[in-house]
Design a protein around this motif. Structure first.
Motif, PDB file in Angstrom:
ATOM      1  N   ILE A   1       0.826  -1.207   0.000  1.00 24.86           N
ATOM      2  CA  ILE A   1       0.000   0.000   0.000  1.00 24.86           C
ATOM      3  C   ILE A   1       0.864   1.261   0.000  1.00 24.86           C
ATOM      4  N   ALA A   2       2.067   1.182   0.579  1.00 22.24           N
ATOM      5  CA  ALA A   2       2.976   2.329   0.549  1.00 22.24           C
ATOM      6  C   ALA A   2       3.403   2.639  -0.885  1.00 22.24           C
ATOM      7  N   PHE A   3       3.772   1.611  -1.638  1.00 25.05           N
ATOM      8  CA  PHE A   3       4.145   1.817  -3.040  1.00 25.05           C
ATOM      9  C   PHE A   3       2.974   2.369  -3.840  1.00 25.05           C
ATOM     10  N   ARG A   4       1.783   1.835  -3.576  1.00 25.97           N
ATOM     11  CA  ARG A   4       0.592   2.305  -4.284  1.00 25.97           C
ATOM     12  C   ARG A   4       0.392   3.801  -4.072  1.00 25.97           C
ATOM     13  N   MET A   5       0.534   4.246  -2.824  1.00 27.51           N
ATOM     14  CA  MET A   5       0.289   5.649  -2.516  1.00 27.51           C
ATOM     15  C   MET A   5       1.451   6.548  -2.931  1.00 27.51           C
ATOM     16  N   ILE A   6       2.676   6.038  -2.885  1.00 21.65           N
ATOM     17  CA  ILE A   6       3.832   6.826  -3.330  1.00 21.65           C
ATOM     18  C   ILE A   6       3.672   7.213  -4.796  1.00 21.65           C
ATOM     19  N   PHE A   7       3.211   6.248  -5.609  1.00 22.66           N
ATOM     20  CA  PHE A   7       3.074   6.507  -7.043  1.00 22.66           C
ATOM     21  C   PHE A   7       1.799   7.268  -7.403  1.00 22.66           C
ATOM     22  N   SER A   8       0.758   7.184  -6.564  1.00 23.88           N
ATOM     23  CA  SER A   8      -0.494   7.885  -6.876  1.00 23.88           C
ATOM     24  C   SER A   8      -0.568   9.280  -6.259  1.00 23.88           C
ATOM     25  N   LEU A   9       0.204   9.525  -5.191  1.00 23.14           N
ATOM     26  CA  LEU A   9       0.147  10.808  -4.481  1.00 23.14           C
ATOM     27  C   LEU A   9       0.382  12.017  -5.385  1.00 23.14           C
ATOM     28  N   PRO A  10       1.385  12.014  -6.295  1.00 22.70           N
ATOM     29  CA  PRO A  10       1.597  13.207  -7.144  1.00 22.70           C
ATOM     30  C   PRO A  10       0.357  13.613  -7.939  1.00 22.70           C
ATOM     31  N   PHE A  11      -0.392  12.636  -8.425  1.00 18.39           N
ATOM     32  CA  PHE A  11      -1.601  12.952  -9.194  1.00 18.39           C
ATOM     33  C   PHE A  11      -2.630  13.662  -8.318  1.00 18.39           C
ATOM     34  N   PHE A  12      -2.823  13.150  -7.098  1.00 18.08           N
ATOM     35  CA  PHE A  12      -3.824  13.742  -6.212  1.00 18.08           C
ATOM     36  C   PHE A  12      -3.377  15.103  -5.680  1.00 18.08           C
ATOM     37  N   ILE A  13      -2.067  15.302  -5.539  1.00 20.55           N
ATOM     38  CA  ILE A  13      -1.565  16.618  -5.135  1.00 20.55           C
ATOM     39  C   ILE A  13      -1.885  17.651  -6.211  1.00 20.55           C
ATOM     40  N   VAL A  14      -1.679  17.284  -7.462  1.00 19.41           N
ATOM     41  CA  VAL A  14      -1.984  18.198  -8.575  1.00 19.41           C
ATOM     42  C   VAL A  14      -3.458  18.583  -8.553  1.00 19.41           C
ATOM     43  N   ILE A  15      -4.337  17.593  -8.373  1.00 20.39           N
ATOM     44  CA  ILE A  15      -5.779  17.865  -8.332  1.00 20.39           C
ATOM     45  C   ILE A  15      -6.124  18.743  -7.132  1.00 20.39           C
ATOM     46  N   ALA A  16      -5.535  18.413  -5.990  1.00 24.18           N
ATOM     47  CA  ALA A  16      -5.823  19.163  -4.763  1.00 24.18           C
ATOM     48  C   ALA A  16      -5.405  20.621  -4.901  1.00 24.18           C
ATOM     49  N   VAL A  17      -4.221  20.857  -5.468  1.00 24.45           N
ATOM     50  CA  VAL A  17      -3.737  22.223  -5.658  1.00 24.45           C
ATOM     51  C   VAL A  17      -4.629  22.980  -6.637  1.00 24.45           C
ATOM     52  N   TRP A  18      -5.015  22.307  -7.707  1.00 27.98           N
ATOM     53  CA  TRP A  18      -5.891  22.924  -8.707  1.00 27.98           C
ATOM     54  C   TRP A  18      -7.234  23.322  -8.094  1.00 27.98           C
ATOM     55  N   LYS A  19      -7.848  22.420  -7.318  1.00 29.83           N
ATOM     56  CA  LYS A  19      -9.141  22.705  -6.698  1.00 29.83           C
ATOM     57  C   LYS A  19      -9.013  23.779  -5.627  1.00 29.83           C
ATOM     58  N   ALA A  20      -7.870  23.781  -4.917  1.00 32.46           N
ATOM     59  CA  ALA A  20      -7.662  24.788  -3.868  1.00 32.46           C
ATOM     60  C   ALA A  20      -7.597  26.196  -4.461  1.00 32.46           C
ATOM     61  N   ARG A  21      -7.064  26.310  -5.678  1.00 32.57           N
ATOM     62  CA  ARG A  21      -6.936  27.620  -6.317  1.00 32.57           C
ATOM     63  C   ARG A  21      -8.250  28.120  -6.897  1.00 32.57           C
ATOM     64  N   THR A  22      -9.171  27.195  -7.179  1.00 33.90           N
ATOM     65  CA  THR A  22     -10.420  27.577  -7.837  1.00 33.90           C
ATOM     66  C   THR A  22     -11.641  27.504  -6.923  1.00 33.90           C
ATOM     67  N   ALA A  23     -11.432  27.164  -5.651  1.00 33.18           N
ATOM     68  CA  ALA A  23     -12.552  27.024  -4.721  1.00 33.18           C
ATOM     69  C   ALA A  23     -12.316  27.852  -3.471  1.00 33.18           C
ATOM     70  N   GLN A  24     -13.362  28.027  -2.695  1.00 32.26           N
ATOM     71  CA  GLN A  24     -13.247  28.776  -1.457  1.00 32.26           C
ATOM     72  C   GLN A  24     -12.411  28.003  -0.431  1.00 32.26           C
ATOM     73  N   PRO A  25     -11.642  28.721   0.405  1.00 28.81           N
ATOM     74  CA  PRO A  25     -10.823  28.045   1.418  1.00 28.81           C
ATOM     75  C   PRO A  25     -11.689  27.262   2.399  1.00 28.81           C
ATOM     76  N   LEU A  26     -11.125  26.176   2.921  1.00 35.55           N
ATOM     77  CA  LEU A  26     -11.823  25.361   3.913  1.00 35.55           C
ATOM     78  C   LEU A  26     -11.682  25.986   5.294  1.00 35.55           C
ATOM     79  N   ASN A  27     -12.708  25.831   6.126  1.00 31.58           N
ATOM     80  CA  ASN A  27     -12.565  26.263   7.517  1.00 31.58           C
ATOM     81  C   ASN A  27     -11.923  25.126   8.322  1.00 31.58           C
TER      82      ASN A  27
END
Length: 303
Positions: free
Chosen positions: A49-75
């Motif tokens: 599961i560590a290998f699975r997440m190491i290789f998938s994390l960059p994709f989700f970081i890109v999505i998270a950063v993109w959504k953070a820039r286009t959406a209202q901040p979380l409380n």
């Protein structure tokens, strides 16, 4: 009437959406097959599961950063809820799932996980005092009968290990059901894609941290096949299915996309036979049919 609104055009768009949902369901179910292939090497659930997440994390970081820039901040409350949901819905459920796959067949694992909608229903009964209708009881009974049928069959072949593995995967399904139930209100405020991206980032960090706490760094040195299979597990069985499912839900609705997901257990059963050499018996086919019938009844009621 324009071409874009004609019945034939609408039908074509629906079929494309349905195909996307089916592909997403098959790819997501394939993670059990890939995990079984990785387990043929000197790799345990923590490392897998560590290998699975190491290789998938960059994709989700890109999505998270993109959504953070286009959406209202979380409380702060929303941030805390996302951390809890990420740990419960993806970290814990994935870890228990991969633990269970060390002991049971890929087909049985998929059948147990496919009971998640029924666990959501049962939890809503006990926690939210929801009433279950006759058709829902029939759906639950049919699904559980099918799973018990395959489980008893596998126990006779695999012994006590099947029971241990089955309990791990059952825990995974219940953990994910709690996540789905708890995320209902938050997903409306935050958005489905944004919530998934954030939660997956939390889960990835937890899985990777767990590896460095419990395993020596030398475990990162593995045969090239382990890296290749882990990249397949990360992209084709994790990241891509998440996107495809979101696209399908947007095109054809959550109810229809959920019904299309019924192809998952069937695809796993035959892929396991083709790739892993797991036998397909009449009992397994009967059990799978019962589970699919039960979930179909449940999805029709929800619709």
């Amino acid at each position: 009437m324009t071409a874009s609104t004609s019945p034939s055009s609408a039908r074509k768009l629906f079929l494309i959406g349905l195909l996307i949902a089916i592909v997403g369901a098959v790819l997501f179910s394939t993670k059990a097959i890939v995990a079984k292939l990785i387990y043929r090497y000197d790799v345990d659930a923590v490392t897998l599961i560590a290998f699975r997440m190491i290789f998938s994390l960059p994709f989700f970081i890109v999505i998270a950063v993109w959504k953070a820039r286009t959406a209202q901040p979380l409380n702060n409350t929303e941030k805390g809820q996302i951390v809890i949901l990420g740990l419960l819905g993806y970290y814990l459920s994935s870890f228990l799932d991969f633990l269970g796959l060390q002991y049971i067949s890929a087909g049985l694992e998929r059948l147990i996980l496919f009971l998640t909608p029924s666990f959501v229903l049962l939890l809503s009964v006990f926690l939210m005092k929801k009433k279950i209708t006759a058709i829902e009881w029939a759906a639950l009974g049919t699904s559980y009968l099918g799973t018990v049928l395959v489980f008893v069959h596998d126990v006779r072949i695999g012994g006590s290990n099947v029971t241990i593995g089955g309990m791990f995967v059952l825990g995974s399904a219940i953990s994910y059901a709690i996540y789905l139930l708890a995320s209902g209100e938050l997903v409306r405020r935050v958005g489905a894609l944004r919530l998934v991206a954030y939660a997956m980032c939390v889960s990835s960090v937890a899985c990777i941290a767990q590896f460095f706490i419990l395993r020596p760094v030398s475990m990162l040195i593995q045969p090239m096949d382990v890296y290749s299979l882990s990249m397949i597990n990360a992209f084709f069985c994790t990241v891509l299915p998440v996107f495809l499912t979101m696209i399908a839900v947007d095109r054809i609705g959550a109810a229809t996309a959920s019904q299309a997901g019924m192809i998952g257990p069937v695809s796993t059963l035959f892929l396991a036979a083709w790739i892993l050499g797991e036998p397909i018996t009449g009992i397994q086919l009967a059990g799978t049919a019962l589970v699919l019938c039960g979930i179909y009844l449940l999805s029709k009621k929800k619709a």
